[in-house]
Design a protein around this motif. Sequence first.
Motif, PDB file in Angstrom:
ATOM      1  N   ASP A   7      -0.375  -3.154  -9.735  1.00 25.71           N
ATOM      2  CA  ASP A   7      -1.296  -3.929  -8.901  1.00 25.71           C
ATOM      3  C   ASP A   7      -1.717  -3.177  -7.644  1.00 25.71           C
ATOM      4  O   ASP A   7      -2.740  -3.494  -7.053  1.00 25.71           O
ATOM      5  N   THR A   8      -0.894  -2.242  -7.187  1.00 30.95           N
ATOM      6  CA  THR A   8      -1.200  -1.552  -5.933  1.00 30.95           C
ATOM      7  C   THR A   8      -1.838  -0.181  -6.156  1.00 30.95           C
ATOM      8  O   THR A   8      -2.165   0.508  -5.211  1.00 30.95           O
ATOM      9  N   ASP A  61       4.091   2.543  -4.926  1.00 25.49           N
ATOM     10  CA  ASP A  61       5.030   1.610  -5.547  1.00 25.49           C
ATOM     11  C   ASP A  61       5.415   2.074  -6.946  1.00 25.49           C
ATOM     12  O   ASP A  61       4.550   2.430  -7.763  1.00 25.49           O
ATOM     13  N   LYS A  66       3.218  -3.909   4.155  1.00 23.78           N
ATOM     14  CA  LYS A  66       3.271  -2.756   3.245  1.00 23.78           C
ATOM     15  C   LYS A  66       4.042  -1.599   3.876  1.00 23.78           C
ATOM     16  O   LYS A  66       3.903  -1.327   5.068  1.00 23.78           O
TER      17      LYS A  66
END
Lengths: 375, 426
Positions: free
Chosen positions: A360-361, A353, A290
Amino acid sequence: MAYDPANPMVDRISDIGPRYYAEFHPPVIAANKGKWLWHEITQPGVLVHKSETGDECWTVRVGAARLISIELIREMCDIADKHCEGFFRFTTRNNVEFMVDSKAKVQPLLDDLKSRGNKFPVGGTGAGVTNIVHTQGWVHCHTPATDASGVVKAVMDELFDYFTSMTLPAQVRIALACCLNMCGAVHASDIAILGVHRKPPMIDHKRITGVCELPLAISACPLGAVKPAKAMVDGVEVKTVQVNAERCMFCGNCYTMCPAMPLADPDGDGIAILVGGKVSNSRSAPKFSKLVIPFLPNTPPRWPETVAAVKGILEAYAKDAHKYERVGEWAERIGWEKFFEKCDIPFTIKSIDDYRLAYDTWRTTTQFKYTSHIK
Amino acid sequence: MAKHETPLLDELEKGPWPSFVTDIKRQAEKKPECWDILGQLELSYVEKITHWKHGGIVGVFGYGGGIVGRYSDLPKRFPGVEHFHTVRLAQPASKYYSTKHLRDLCDLWEKYGSGMTNMHGSTGDMVMLGCRTEALEPFFYEMTHNLNQDLGGSGSNLRTPANCIGSSRCEWSCYDTEEACHQLTMHYQDEIHRPAFPYKFKFKFSGCPNDCVAAIARSDVAVIGTWRGNIRIDQAAVKEYVAGNIPSNGGAHAGRDWGKFDIQKEVINLCPTNCMWMEGGELKIDDSECTRCMHCLNVMPRALRPGAEQGATICVGAKAPILDGAQFATLIVPFMKVSADNEFEELIEFIEKIWDWWMEEGKNRERCGETMQRLGLPTFIKVMGLDPLPQHIKEPRSNPYVFWQEEEVPGGFDRDVEEFRARHAA
C-alpha cells in the motif's frame, strides 16, 4: 471504622466508579454547559468562551510535566482556591487549565502563575506546540527502549518558544512512546518520538519454564520467529524457546508475554522519529505517523540528536507549510521526497515498508518529483 | 533512604520547561523514598537501560484490574522503590476537580504512597505511582469509604473510559460527552474491574470530528459527535470575518502575520468537498455535499455552528501498532442519537453486541479491530445486524474474490461430476 487486615472483606465498598463530574464544575461551567456560542484565544495560553447567557469563561492553560508530585498538585490547588473558586481541570495532554468568570480576573492569575518560577508556563494553544503526551520510560516501566520524562523535558526546553506563541501554520502535536507497545498512542501524531529496540531477546533458559507459558511466548511472535527448543541447564534438559534473529522485528511482544525473554540493551535501544499523523478529521482524514528517522541513540540526559531532529522537522515545516496545513498535509502536498529534502533528513531503506500490507505504501505511478535523491 | 548523587538528572533541572527532577526532589523532602526514584533513574541514565522488573501480579480483593505491579531489580540499593506499584484511579469525566477532592487524594497518597503521580495516564486515569503491596488494601479502603472514589481499569478488561471537554466548555460538542462517559463508566463497573475479555477494550467520547480525545486513533468504540442537516450560518458574523474584524480560527494564528483574512483561500478552497461559495456577499453551503470535517467551523467559530440535529458517528476497532500495525477505527454507524434521555440505550446495545461476538471469536490478546480484520468487515457488519453501506468503505474492493454463500447461488454448490462428464468429454 478503619481497614481491618484480619477481615479485609468486612464493610467493603466496591464498584462505585469515579466521582460525578458535575460536582467538580466551576460555577461558570455549571451555569453555561451546553450554552457556549464561540471561543477565542486572546493571547497564547488564554481562551475566552462566550455563552448565550452573556457569561464568559476565561481559561488560562499552563504546561506541566506528566510526572508530578502531590506537592505540586497542592500548589495548583492553592492557585485554584485563590483565583478559581476552588476548581480546575487537566487536559488530555497533561496541561492544567485554570478558569475564571471575568476578564478582570485573568491578569492577577497570570501574575500569580508567573511569580512561581518556571513551574507554570502559560501557552499550549492554537498554532503552536502544545504539551507532549508520553509514557513512563525508565522512571516506571519494565519494557522501555528509552526514557520518557527526560526526553520530553529536553525537547520542550528547546521548543519552549513554540509553546508560548502561535506562529506555526497549524497546531503541532508531539507525542512520545518509550517502546513499540505505544501506550502513548503516538501513531497519529504530527511528530512522534518512539523508543525502539534493535537486538533480539535473550533467552533465560534457567527461568523460562518457571515464569512462562511457552505456547503463549511462541504465539506472541507475529512473525513466527519464536520456536520451541530444548536447552541444557545444570546438566538437565529443559523445554525452552529459540529465536530466529533474521525474522525478529524487535517488537518486544514476546517479552511482554514472557519475562524470561528480555531485549532491552544500552546500545541496541534508541529512538525513531515518525511524522505526519493526525487525529482530527479537519480537511483530510486522520493519518498515521510515518517513519522518517529509523534510529537515534539514547544520549541522556538531554538527547541532543533527538532534540535536533524534532526541531529540524518543526522548523522546516514552519517555514514551508501553508496556513492551516498540518505536518502530514504539508508532506503529502509537497511529496515525501521533498519532505526528506526540505528537512535535510537522509532517506534510508528503513523507511520503505516491508511488513504486512507494505505494498500500500509503494509508489505505483510515474508521478514523482526530481529531488537530490535522484543522481 | 539516602539522597543519591544525580549529576545527569540535575542537568534536567535547567531550562524553561517545568522540571520533573526538581519536582521529585521537592517531594523527597517529605517522602524520602523519592530519593530512590531519582537514584534508580540516575543509574538508568548512566547505563541506558531500565531497572524495573517485569510485572508482578498485585491487586485488591475482588478486583482483577486497577493496580499494576512494579518492582525494582535493585531493591537492596534502592529500598524505597522495592515495591513501586501503580494504582490507577478512575478520573471524573472531563478531568475537572474540586481542590477539596484533590487535596484529599493527595493526603491519602502521602499516607500510603510515594507522593508521585501522573495527571493523567494516557488512557485517562489518575495514576498514582509507587505503593507497597501491604499499603494497597488500606489505601483502597480509605479511598472508597472516605473519598467516594474507585480504581480504574488495567489488563484485559474495559479500560477507564475518557471524553473530551464536551458541551461543558465547547460550542462544537454534538452530544453530552461527559454524561455519556460517566453513565457508561458506571454501567460497566464490573467490566472495568474484572477482566473477562480477550484483551483490553476502550471507549472514548469526542464531541465533534476534531476528536480532541483521539477516539478514532485509540479506542475500540469511538463515539464522535456529528450532525445532520445544515450548518447554522450567521451571515452578519461572516461579514465581520471577511472585513477582518474577528480573528480567524479563534485567534489561533495570531502570532504570525499571515496577511488579511481571505475567505476564498482559507475556507472555501480548503473545503474537502468544494461545497461552499460566496454569493451576494453571503456564504453559501451545499450541505448535502458536506462531510462535516470541521475546517470551516474551526476557522469561523462565531459565524458557523454545527447543524441542530445532533448525534454521533460510531467507529470501531482502533489500536496502536502492536502487532499487525496500527488501525484507525472503522466507521460502522454513520449517525446515532446519543442521549441521556434513554440512558444511552442504543449505544449500550451496540457495544454489547460487539462484546458478545468478540468474546466468542477473539483470540487471546486480540483487540476487537484485529478480530474484525481477521474475520472481515462483511462478517462484522452481519454480526452487528447492520445493512452494508457505501459509507463503510473508502472504495469498493479491487479484487474479485467474493466469498459467495451457497444459498446465494442457484442450485447450491453440490454438483454431479459424472453428469458433467456426460456432456463434456475430458
